[in-house]
Design an enzyme around this catalytic site. Structure first.
Site, PDB file in Angstrom:
ATOM      1  N   LEU A  71     116.168 -41.080  22.282  1.00 12.45           N
ATOM      2  CA  LEU A  71     117.438 -41.808  22.373  1.00 12.45           C
ATOM      3  C   LEU A  71     118.272 -41.113  23.440  1.00 12.45           C
ATOM      4  O   LEU A  71     118.189 -39.893  23.597  1.00 12.45           O
ATOM      5  CB  LEU A  71     118.172 -41.745  21.031  1.00 12.45           C
ATOM      6  CG  LEU A  71     117.666 -42.636  19.901  1.00 12.45           C
ATOM      7  CD1 LEU A  71     118.352 -42.256  18.591  1.00 12.45           C
ATOM      8  CD2 LEU A  71     117.912 -44.111  20.204  1.00 12.45           C
ATOM      9  N   ASP A  72     119.097 -41.882  24.145  1.00 12.86           N
ATOM     10  CA  ASP A  72     119.956 -41.291  25.179  1.00 12.86           C
ATOM     11  C   ASP A  72     120.960 -40.309  24.565  1.00 12.86           C
ATOM     12  O   ASP A  72     121.254 -40.383  23.368  1.00 12.86           O
ATOM     13  CB  ASP A  72     120.759 -42.383  25.897  1.00 12.86           C
ATOM     14  CG  ASP A  72     119.865 -43.354  26.636  1.00 12.86           C
ATOM     15  OD1 ASP A  72     118.708 -42.995  26.905  1.00 12.86           O
ATOM     16  OD2 ASP A  72     120.338 -44.464  26.915  1.00 12.86           O
ATOM     17  N   LEU A  73     121.523 -39.479  25.432  1.00  9.05           N
ATOM     18  CA  LEU A  73     122.511 -38.474  25.014  1.00  9.05           C
ATOM     19  C   LEU A  73     123.633 -39.092  24.170  1.00  9.05           C
ATOM     20  O   LEU A  73     124.021 -38.553  23.139  1.00  9.05           O
ATOM     21  CB  LEU A  73     123.093 -37.817  26.285  1.00  9.05           C
ATOM     22  CG  LEU A  73     124.159 -36.753  26.096  1.00  9.05           C
ATOM     23  CD1 LEU A  73     123.585 -35.518  25.423  1.00  9.05           C
ATOM     24  CD2 LEU A  73     124.789 -36.376  27.436  1.00  9.05           C
TER      25      LEU A  73
ATOM     26  N   LYS B 231     121.102 -50.587  27.732  1.00  8.53           N
ATOM     27  CA  LYS B 231     122.292 -50.471  28.603  1.00  8.53           C
ATOM     28  C   LYS B 231     122.085 -51.233  29.899  1.00  8.53           C
ATOM     29  O   LYS B 231     122.989 -51.906  30.403  1.00  8.53           O
ATOM     30  CB  LYS B 231     122.577 -49.003  28.902  1.00  8.53           C
ATOM     31  CG  LYS B 231     123.089 -48.269  27.696  1.00  8.53           C
ATOM     32  CD  LYS B 231     123.301 -46.816  28.002  1.00  8.53           C
ATOM     33  CE  LYS B 231     123.546 -46.089  26.697  1.00  8.53           C
ATOM     34  NZ  LYS B 231     123.000 -44.745  26.694  1.00  8.53           N
TER      35      LYS B 231
END
Ligand code: URA
Length: 236
Positions: A107-109, A193
């Site tokens: 998962l992204d930051l 995103k």
């Protein structure tokens, strides 16, 4: 770690420093046990989870580990990072040995939610393999209202010239004006995103709620984790 297999004679030889010819003798002398059974075949495949014993001495005993974490925002899905705390750091803080663990689907930051961590490469590959079409479900909060055009574009697939790929059909369900449930069967770089980015609709929050049949435990606060239950490991 992969589910790499070794031949029994190579494995014993490497572990004990005994020449392979001597390992054959050990086998004939009925001194080698694999998973509690007397070994009879020198070619028997051994993987990282095989229990291997020579006489009374255990040469390998690794158990499978499966962890679910509620990944907090601001923590990196990585083993090491120069700048930020990683999900592995969170485990180390609780005295978990992370040496052979890896992350299943990052998962992204600034994303949160269900993250799976394991040492079982076969299991994670099965979960992430595109052929198995395992659904990953996200709750996404957007800056602007979600349009029908956007819902259709997710269903049709979107072309990304950088990778020269078209995304697989994805389901975008409107939960409220600016909140969506998104179901993907793949995990391209910053996929959600970038897909909303096409519609100039920035993602304000992105939270993964499930991977396949495995759902994030609602009792886990951000940063908390627990071992998967046997039925969850078998769900996939
Ligand atoms: N898509 C994104 O853009 N980010 C994630 O963390 C997961 C899916």
């Amino acid at each position: 770690m992969s589910g790499k297999k070794h031949r029994l004679d190579r494995f014993i030889s490497a572990k004990t420093g005994t020449p392979k010819s001597k390992v054959r003798l050990m086998l004939a002398q009925k001194r080698i046990y694999v998973d509690g059974q007397l070994a009879t075949d020198i070619n028997q495949p051994i993987d990282q989870f095989s229990h291997v014993a020579l006489d009374d001495k255990v040469l390998q005993k690794n158990s499978r580990t499966y962890i679910m974490m509620n990944k907090p925002i601001g923590v990196v899905s990585a083993t090491k990072d120069e700048q930020h705390k990683t999900v592995m750091d969170l485990l180390v803080e609780k005295n978990i040995n992370t040496a052979d663990l890896h992350i299943v689907g990052r998962l992204d930051l600034n994303s949160s939610g269900l993250l799976l961590i394991t040492n079982d490469g076969d299991w994670s590959r099965a979960l992430m393999s595109p052929e198995n079409k395992v659904a990953k479900v996200y709750e996404v909060t957007l800056e602007h209202p979600i349009t029908d055009e956007c819902i259709q574009a997710f269903a049709d697939g979107m072309y990304f010239s950088y990778e020269d790929i078209t995304t697989k059909p994805a389901q975008l369900e409107k939960l409220s004006e600016c909140v969506a449930k998104v179901t993907l069967e793949e995990g391209r770089y910053h996929q959600i995103k970038r897909m909303f980015g096409r519609f100039r609709n920035p993602v304000l929050a992105l939270h993964r709620v499930s991977i396949g049949e495995i759902e994030l435990d609602a009792d886990l606060a951000p940063g908390e984790y627990r071992a998967l239950r046997k039925n969850e490991v078998n769900l996939k």
